[in-house]
Design a protein around this motif. Structure first.
Motif, PDB file in Angstrom:
ATOM      1  N   LEU A   1      23.913  52.685  18.140  1.00  0.00           N
ATOM      2  CA  LEU A   1      25.335  52.445  17.884  1.00  0.00           C
ATOM      3  C   LEU A   1      26.175  52.672  19.141  1.00  0.00           C
ATOM      4  O   LEU A   1      27.051  51.857  19.460  1.00  0.00           O
ATOM      5  N   ILE A   2      25.908  53.750  19.853  1.00  0.00           N
ATOM      6  CA  ILE A   2      26.678  54.016  21.067  1.00  0.00           C
ATOM      7  C   ILE A   2      26.363  52.979  22.139  1.00  0.00           C
ATOM      8  O   ILE A   2      27.255  52.528  22.875  1.00  0.00           O
ATOM      9  N   SER A   3      25.104  52.558  22.226  1.00  0.00           N
ATOM     10  CA  SER A   3      24.728  51.523  23.183  1.00  0.00           C
ATOM     11  C   SER A   3      25.420  50.205  22.847  1.00  0.00           C
ATOM     12  O   SER A   3      25.931  49.507  23.746  1.00  0.00           O
ATOM     13  N   GLU A   4      25.439  49.841  21.581  1.00  0.00           N
ATOM     14  CA  GLU A   4      26.101  48.602  21.164  1.00  0.00           C
ATOM     15  C   GLU A   4      27.601  48.680  21.418  1.00  0.00           C
ATOM     16  O   GLU A   4      28.247  47.671  21.752  1.00  0.00           O
ATOM     17  N   ALA A   5      28.155  49.874  21.293  1.00  0.00           N
ATOM     18  CA  ALA A   5      29.596  50.046  21.501  1.00  0.00           C
ATOM     19  C   ALA A   5      30.003  49.806  22.954  1.00  0.00           C
ATOM     20  O   ALA A   5      31.159  49.473  23.230  1.00  0.00           O
ATOM     21  N   LEU A   6      29.071  49.945  23.889  1.00  0.00           N
ATOM     22  CA  LEU A   6      29.379  49.667  25.293  1.00  0.00           C
ATOM     23  C   LEU A   6      29.772  48.209  25.487  1.00  0.00           C
ATOM     24  O   LEU A   6      30.566  47.878  26.366  1.00  0.00           O
ATOM     25  N   TYR A   7      29.220  47.335  24.649  1.00  0.00           N
ATOM     26  CA  TYR A   7      29.522  45.909  24.751  1.00  0.00           C
ATOM     27  C   TYR A   7      30.619  45.473  23.784  1.00  0.00           C
ATOM     28  O   TYR A   7      31.467  44.651  24.120  1.00  0.00           O
ATOM     29  N   LEU A   8      30.592  46.039  22.582  1.00  0.00           N
ATOM     30  CA  LEU A   8      31.452  45.534  21.510  1.00  0.00           C
ATOM     31  C   LEU A   8      32.648  46.423  21.203  1.00  0.00           C
ATOM     32  O   LEU A   8      33.578  45.968  20.534  1.00  0.00           O
ATOM     33  N   GLY A   9      32.610  47.661  21.661  1.00  0.00           N
ATOM     34  CA  GLY A   9      33.666  48.605  21.332  1.00  0.00           C
ATOM     35  C   GLY A   9      33.298  49.435  20.115  1.00  0.00           C
ATOM     36  O   GLY A   9      32.654  48.941  19.175  1.00  0.00           O
ATOM     37  N   LEU A  10      33.700  50.693  20.121  1.00  0.00           N
ATOM     38  CA  LEU A  10      33.283  51.620  19.081  1.00  0.00           C
ATOM     39  C   LEU A  10      33.800  51.219  17.706  1.00  0.00           C
ATOM     40  O   LEU A  10      33.060  51.225  16.713  1.00  0.00           O
ATOM     41  N   GLU A  11      35.064  50.851  17.618  1.00  0.00           N
ATOM     42  CA  GLU A  11      35.634  50.488  16.321  1.00  0.00           C
ATOM     43  C   GLU A  11      34.928  49.272  15.739  1.00  0.00           C
ATOM     44  O   GLU A  11      34.573  49.243  14.548  1.00  0.00           O
ATOM     45  N   THR A  12      34.699  48.255  16.567  1.00  0.00           N
ATOM     46  CA  THR A  12      34.034  47.035  16.105  1.00  0.00           C
ATOM     47  C   THR A  12      32.633  47.327  15.596  1.00  0.00           C
ATOM     48  O   THR A  12      32.223  46.830  14.541  1.00  0.00           O
ATOM     49  N   VAL A  13      31.893  48.151  16.328  1.00  0.00           N
ATOM     50  CA  VAL A  13      30.515  48.450  15.945  1.00  0.00           C
ATOM     51  C   VAL A  13      30.469  49.226  14.633  1.00  0.00           C
ATOM     52  O   VAL A  13      29.655  48.928  13.747  1.00  0.00           O
ATOM     53  N   VAL A  14      31.314  50.229  14.476  1.00  0.00           N
ATOM     54  CA  VAL A  14      31.354  50.981  13.222  1.00  0.00           C
ATOM     55  C   VAL A  14      31.646  50.033  12.064  1.00  0.00           C
ATOM     56  O   VAL A  14      30.991  50.082  11.003  1.00  0.00           O
ATOM     57  N   GLN A  15      32.602  49.146  12.236  1.00  0.00           N
ATOM     58  CA  GLN A  15      32.953  48.199  11.180  1.00  0.00           C
ATOM     59  C   GLN A  15      31.798  47.255  10.867  1.00  0.00           C
ATOM     60  O   GLN A  15      31.566  46.906   9.701  1.00  0.00           O
ATOM     61  N   GLN A  16      31.056  46.844  11.891  1.00  0.00           N
ATOM     62  CA  GLN A  16      29.923  45.947  11.654  1.00  0.00           C
ATOM     63  C   GLN A  16      28.804  46.638  10.884  1.00  0.00           C
ATOM     64  O   GLN A  16      28.173  46.032   9.998  1.00  0.00           O
ATOM     65  N   TYR A  17      28.543  47.892  11.181  1.00  0.00           N
ATOM     66  CA  TYR A  17      27.549  48.643  10.407  1.00  0.00           C
ATOM     67  C   TYR A  17      27.984  48.766   8.954  1.00  0.00           C
ATOM     68  O   TYR A  17      27.186  48.564   8.028  1.00  0.00           O
ATOM     69  N   LEU A  18      29.232  49.093   8.737  1.00  0.00           N
ATOM     70  CA  LEU A  18      29.719  49.246   7.364  1.00  0.00           C
ATOM     71  C   LEU A  18      29.598  47.935   6.587  1.00  0.00           C
ATOM     72  O   LEU A  18      29.232  47.937   5.397  1.00  0.00           O
ATOM     73  N   GLU A  19      29.858  46.828   7.242  1.00  0.00           N
ATOM     74  CA  GLU A  19      29.734  45.532   6.589  1.00  0.00           C
ATOM     75  C   GLU A  19      28.293  45.221   6.207  1.00  0.00           C
ATOM     76  O   GLU A  19      28.005  44.749   5.111  1.00  0.00           O
ATOM     77  N   LYS A  20      27.368  45.548   7.106  1.00  0.00           N
ATOM     78  CA  LYS A  20      25.948  45.286   6.846  1.00  0.00           C
ATOM     79  C   LYS A  20      25.372  46.216   5.787  1.00  0.00           C
ATOM     80  O   LYS A  20      24.364  45.906   5.150  1.00  0.00           O
ATOM     81  N   LEU A  21      25.998  47.370   5.591  1.00  0.00           N
ATOM     82  CA  LEU A  21      25.515  48.332   4.606  1.00  0.00           C
ATOM     83  C   LEU A  21      26.091  48.094   3.200  1.00  0.00           C
ATOM     84  O   LEU A  21      25.703  48.773   2.268  1.00  0.00           O
ATOM     85  N   LYS A  22      26.996  47.136   3.064  1.00  0.00           N
ATOM     86  CA  LYS A  22      27.583  46.876   1.761  1.00  0.00           C
ATOM     87  C   LYS A  22      26.508  46.359   0.800  1.00  0.00           C
ATOM     88  O   LYS A  22      25.684  45.553   1.185  1.00  0.00           O
TER      89      LYS A  22
END
Length: 237
Positions: free
Chosen positions: A216-237
């Motif tokens: 998650l932290i590695s992905e946030a380097l490219y996408l931003g922390l807020e975006t990555v957290v939101q993407q995980y939450l969407e995939k976990l629905k």
């Protein structure tokens, strides 16, 4: 919905590389929760290579979601946990010199040891979880310790999934079915990422929580922390 607990060890690693307080670990935890993260995970080690023991105390008043502290239940770690009383303690059998967690507990061999620690934590109102490999025998052993939950060690799944082997999910699914029958809550973590998290969650019945840090932290380097957290939450629905 499966809850997302964000492991912030890597944030502490970056901070420690330069000294000082940048990035600010407490502010990052506040922001992760503001962005929708449903928990904060830390894994303090004896050498404090990333999370420092003081961090655990500093985070306590600002974690308003779920606070999960992972670690090998040595005396200093247990003292820390019993003083802070996080929402959950996850017991991990990592060696002092391990770069990262690399195996689950032998819950049969260490049943009595784990049961004693779990009993003490539960007396203090702390939910307990045991880090385990995806084998049925270890799930059965975990149930006999009195733990509330298990955390499935998912490194092998992630490795095989990246190679196109989706059948690697099968032992995890089988363990989840057994854990549900035995009344154990199910968590999971290690090398889960945006690439594999949705497939994993869809195939693990009763998955309550995932703890994700490095990816998650590695992905946030490219996408931003807020975006990555939101993407995980969407995939976990």
């Amino acid at each position: 919905m499966t809850k997302l607990s964000v492991n912030i060890n890597k944030v502490a690693t970056i901070r420690n590389a330069r000294g000082g307080n940048t990035p600010n670990l407490v502010q990052v935890a506040i922001d992760i929760q503001k962005f929708g993260g449903q928990g904060i995970t830390i894994h303090p080690r004896p050498d404090e290579r990333h999370i420092r023991y003081q961090d655990a105390y500093d985070l306590k008043p600002i974690v308003t979601t779920e606070y999960n502290i992972e670690g090998n239940p040595q005396d200093a770690f247990l003292d820390l946990v019993l003083q802070i009383k996080p929402t959950q303690v996850t017991l991990v059998p990592d060696a002092v010199d391990a770069i990262t967690s690399n195996a689950g507990w032998d819950t049969v061999k260490h049943k009595d040891y784990l049961a004693e620690i779990i009993s003490e934590c539960k007396r203090n109102g702390i939910r307990t979880s045991i880090f385990v490999d995806p084998t049925l025998e270890m799930i059965e052993g975990a149930a006999q310790t009195g733990t509330d939950r298990i955390e499935l060690y998912t490194e092998e799944f992630a490795k095989q999934y990246s190679l196109g082997n989706k059948k690697a999910i099968e032992p995890y699914a089988d363990c989840a079915v057994l854990a549900n029958k035995l009344g154990l809550g199910i968590n999971a973590g290690h090398d889960l990422s945006l690439e594999n998290i949705q497939f994993f969650a869809e195939n693990i019945p009763g998955l309550l929580e995932v703890s994700i840090g490095h990816a998650l932290i590695s992905e946030a380097l490219y996408l931003g922390l807020e975006t990555v957290v939101q993407q995980y939450l969407e995939k976990l629905k």
